[in-house]
Design a protein around this motif. Structure first.
Motif, short mmCIF file in Angstrom:
data_model
loop_
_atom_site.label_atom_id
_atom_site.label_comp_id
_atom_site.label_asym_id
_atom_site.label_seq_id
_atom_site.Cartn_x
_atom_site.Cartn_y
_atom_site.Cartn_z
N ASN A 116 -10.68 14.59 41.61
CA ASN A 116 -11.85 13.61 41.72
C ASN A 116 -11.29 12.32 42.46
O ASN A 116 -10.22 12.11 42.71
N GLY A 117 -12.31 12.07 43.59
CA GLY A 117 -12.27 10.89 44.04
C GLY A 117 -11.62 10.99 45.44
O GLY A 117 -11.32 9.88 46.27
N THR A 121 -17.01 15.39 48.04
CA THR A 121 -18.62 15.21 48.50
C THR A 121 -18.58 14.60 49.88
O THR A 121 -19.62 15.08 50.57
N THR A 122 -18.03 13.61 50.04
CA THR A 122 -18.22 12.92 51.56
C THR A 122 -17.99 13.96 52.62
O THR A 122 -18.58 13.88 53.61
N ARG A 147 -20.31 16.15 36.43
CA ARG A 147 -21.08 14.82 36.22
C ARG A 147 -22.37 14.97 37.12
O ARG A 147 -22.55 15.27 38.12
N GLN A 153 -25.32 12.60 44.29
CA GLN A 153 -24.60 12.14 45.46
C GLN A 153 -24.76 13.21 46.51
O GLN A 153 -24.92 12.94 47.57
N ALA A 260 -8.60 13.55 53.88
CA ALA A 260 -9.42 12.30 54.03
C ALA A 260 -8.83 10.93 53.83
O ALA A 260 -7.51 10.85 53.46
N LYS A 261 -9.40 10.02 54.60
CA LYS A 261 -9.11 8.39 54.38
C LYS A 261 -7.75 8.28 55.29
O LYS A 261 -7.00 7.45 54.78
N ASP A 263 -7.84 6.80 57.81
CA ASP A 263 -8.06 5.41 58.37
C ASP A 263 -7.76 4.21 57.63
O ASP A 263 -7.41 3.28 57.60
N SER A 264 -7.28 4.78 55.98
CA SER A 264 -6.89 3.81 55.00
C SER A 264 -5.43 3.79 54.76
O SER A 264 -4.93 3.22 53.97
N GLY A 286 -10.39 13.00 57.86
CA GLY A 286 -11.63 12.21 57.54
C GLY A 286 -11.12 10.74 57.99
O GLY A 286 -9.83 10.32 57.76
N THR A 287 -11.81 9.99 58.90
CA THR A 287 -11.35 8.78 59.28
C THR A 287 -12.38 7.57 59.03
O THR A 287 -12.38 6.51 59.95
N GLY A 288 -13.14 7.56 58.14
CA GLY A 288 -13.95 6.95 57.69
C GLY A 288 -15.25 7.14 56.65
O GLY A 288 -15.16 8.25 56.44
N GLU A 289 -15.78 5.94 56.33
CA GLU A 289 -16.83 6.45 55.26
C GLU A 289 -17.95 7.29 55.87
O GLU A 289 -19.16 7.54 55.35
N1 LIG Z 1 -12.29 5.19 54.07
C1 LIG Z 1 -12.56 6.32 53.82
N2 LIG Z 1 -13.36 6.63 52.70
C2 LIG Z 1 -13.51 7.65 52.54
C3 LIG Z 1 -13.25 9.08 53.31
N3 LIG Z 1 -13.74 9.99 52.61
C4 LIG Z 1 -14.26 9.67 51.50
N4 LIG Z 1 -14.03 8.28 51.43
C5 LIG Z 1 -14.57 7.70 50.12
O1 LIG Z 1 -13.76 7.99 49.04
C6 LIG Z 1 -14.59 7.77 47.91
C7 LIG Z 1 -14.81 9.11 47.11
O2 LIG Z 1 -15.40 9.88 47.69
P1 LIG Z 1 -16.12 11.20 47.08
O3 LIG Z 1 -16.65 12.13 48.39
O4 LIG Z 1 -17.06 10.98 46.01
O5 LIG Z 1 -14.84 11.79 46.48
P2 LIG Z 1 -14.96 13.26 45.58
O6 LIG Z 1 -14.91 12.80 44.12
O7 LIG Z 1 -13.65 14.07 45.88
O8 LIG Z 1 -16.26 13.86 45.69
C8 LIG Z 1 -15.89 7.30 48.18
O9 LIG Z 1 -16.06 5.73 48.10
C9 LIG Z 1 -15.90 7.75 49.91
O10 LIG Z 1 -16.79 6.99 50.55
C10 LIG Z 1 -12.64 8.79 54.64
O11 LIG Z 1 -12.36 9.60 55.34
N5 LIG Z 1 -12.33 7.39 54.70
#
Ligand SMILES: Nc1nc2c(ncn2[C@@H]2O[C@H](COP(=O)(O)OP(=O)(O)O)[C@@H](O)[C@H]2O)c(=O)[nH]1
Ligand SMILES: [Mg+2]
Length: 309
Positions: A116-117, A121-122, A147, A153, A260-261, A263-264, A286-289
């Motif tokens: 999770n998180g 999904t993104t 969920r 989503q 993913a993330k 960029d963070s 993944g480099t952003g939202e």
């Molecule tokens: N900065 C950043 N945020 C991301 C990236 N990928 C996902 N997120 C954020 O991570 C959070 C969880 O993403 P989600 O797709 O719901 O996660 P899931 O629970 O694995 O499906 C969300 O707020 C997204 O916008 C990314 O590559 N970069």
């Protein structure tokens, strides 16, 4: 690739920090790197999430070449570390391309998994958009039925990406959702089905059993499917990602990782650690939202940027 890593004000790159310690002493050029410098290099790599295995491999090579007098300048030092990182990332070949079903043998099915998180999904939404832009017809299947919000989503991402969507009732069997989605894909002439999945159930073993069942059902329905089982990992969690990769790889046949993330975080070493530990290639980052913040992984560029960015 765009800038991969997070900028933290006046943060020095990993390389600047490495060379600060390694080249304080002009005698390096004469005698090679001293033990202190090697230990500091080791500390910096570990602190940057390279993991124990990859770190030891890198420092061993540096130590060895330094002793043989083949690391006398900063340039030689940088090139050595970069080359070894690239070697780890390319062990087993340059296998970062996504695999699709042969013409007529489709649809292609990608299973998206991860806790999770992490950004599953993104990433699924971004990938749908990317594939659609390449001219493929894509369908998103809501396999996270745990969920209610997760189904909605994913629907939003399907709209955003301009692709087809197969939903589900909360609590539905994800394997049945996958089954129906493939039927829908066939009747709508869809090329690629992306199946989003849950990241948490009542227990971890429930989750792994559920995902393995989805994998089995998909494999029965289409020969060679799933064509990709992509484990999505959150780059900001560092070595926790290693534990997740271990758990998922025990239950499923993972074909690739998505980081993913990126960029963070200012640390990218986890990519190297994962490759060294599991031999599973990172295929996407993944480099952003935003919807277009997903890029194919480029090992050469990464090996350079993880040090100097
Ligand atoms: N900065 C950043 N945020 C991301 C990236 N990928 C996902 N997120 C954020 O991570 C959070 C969880 O993403 P989600 O797709 O719901 O996660 P899931 O629970 O694995 O499906 C969300 O707020 C997204 O916008 C990314 O590559 N970069
Ligand atoms: Mg999700």
């Amino acid at each position: 690739m765009a800038r991969l890593f997070k900028r933290e004000g006046e943060r020095k790159s990993l390389w600047q920090r490495i060379k600060d310690v390694a080249f304080m002493d002009a005698t390096v050029a004469m005698k090679g790197l001293d033990q202190g410098s090697l230990e500091r290099l080791e500390e910096l790599l570990l602190a940057n999430d390279f993991g124990v295995k990859a770190t030891l491999r890198l420092t061993d090579v540096v130590e060895d070449l330094s002793r043989k007098g083949r690391i006398r300048t900063e340039r030689e030092f940088l090139e050595t570390v970069e080359r070894e990182i690239l070697g780890i990332l390319r062990a087993g070949g340059e296998d970062t391309a996504l695999r699709f079903a042969a013409p007529g043998a489709g649809p292609t099915v990608f299973l998206m998994v991860g806790v999770n998180g992490v950004g599953k999904t993104t990433t699924t939404g971004k990938l749908a958009y990317r594939l659609r832009k390449q001219g493929r017809r894509v369908l998103l299947a809501a396999g996270d039925t745990f969920r209610a919000g997760a189904i909605e989503q994913l629907r939003l991402w399907a709209d955003r990406a301009g692709v087809d969507f197969v939903g589900a009732q909360p609590g539905a069997d994800p394997a049945a959702v996958a089954f129906d989605a493939i039927d829908a894909a066939r009747s709508r002439a869809v090329d690629v089905v992306l199946i989003d999945t849950a990241g948490r159930l009542h227990t971890q073993s429930d989750l792994m059993a559920e995902l393995a069942k989805v994998e089995r059902v998909v494999a029965k329905k289409i020969e060679g499917a799933p064509h990709e089982t992509l484990l999505v990992l959150d780059a900001t969690v560092g070595q926790n990602a290693t534990a997740q990769a271990r758990t998922f790889s025990q239950a499923l046949k993972l074909s690739g990782l998505v980081l993913a993330k990126l960029d963070s975080t200012a640390k990218g070493g986890i990519v190297v650690a994962l490759r060294e530990e599991f031999g599973i290639p990172v295929k996407l980052i993944g480099t952003g939202e935003g919807i277009d913040a997903l890029e194919p992984f480029d090992a050469r560029e990464f090996a350079r940027e993880v040090l100097t960015d």
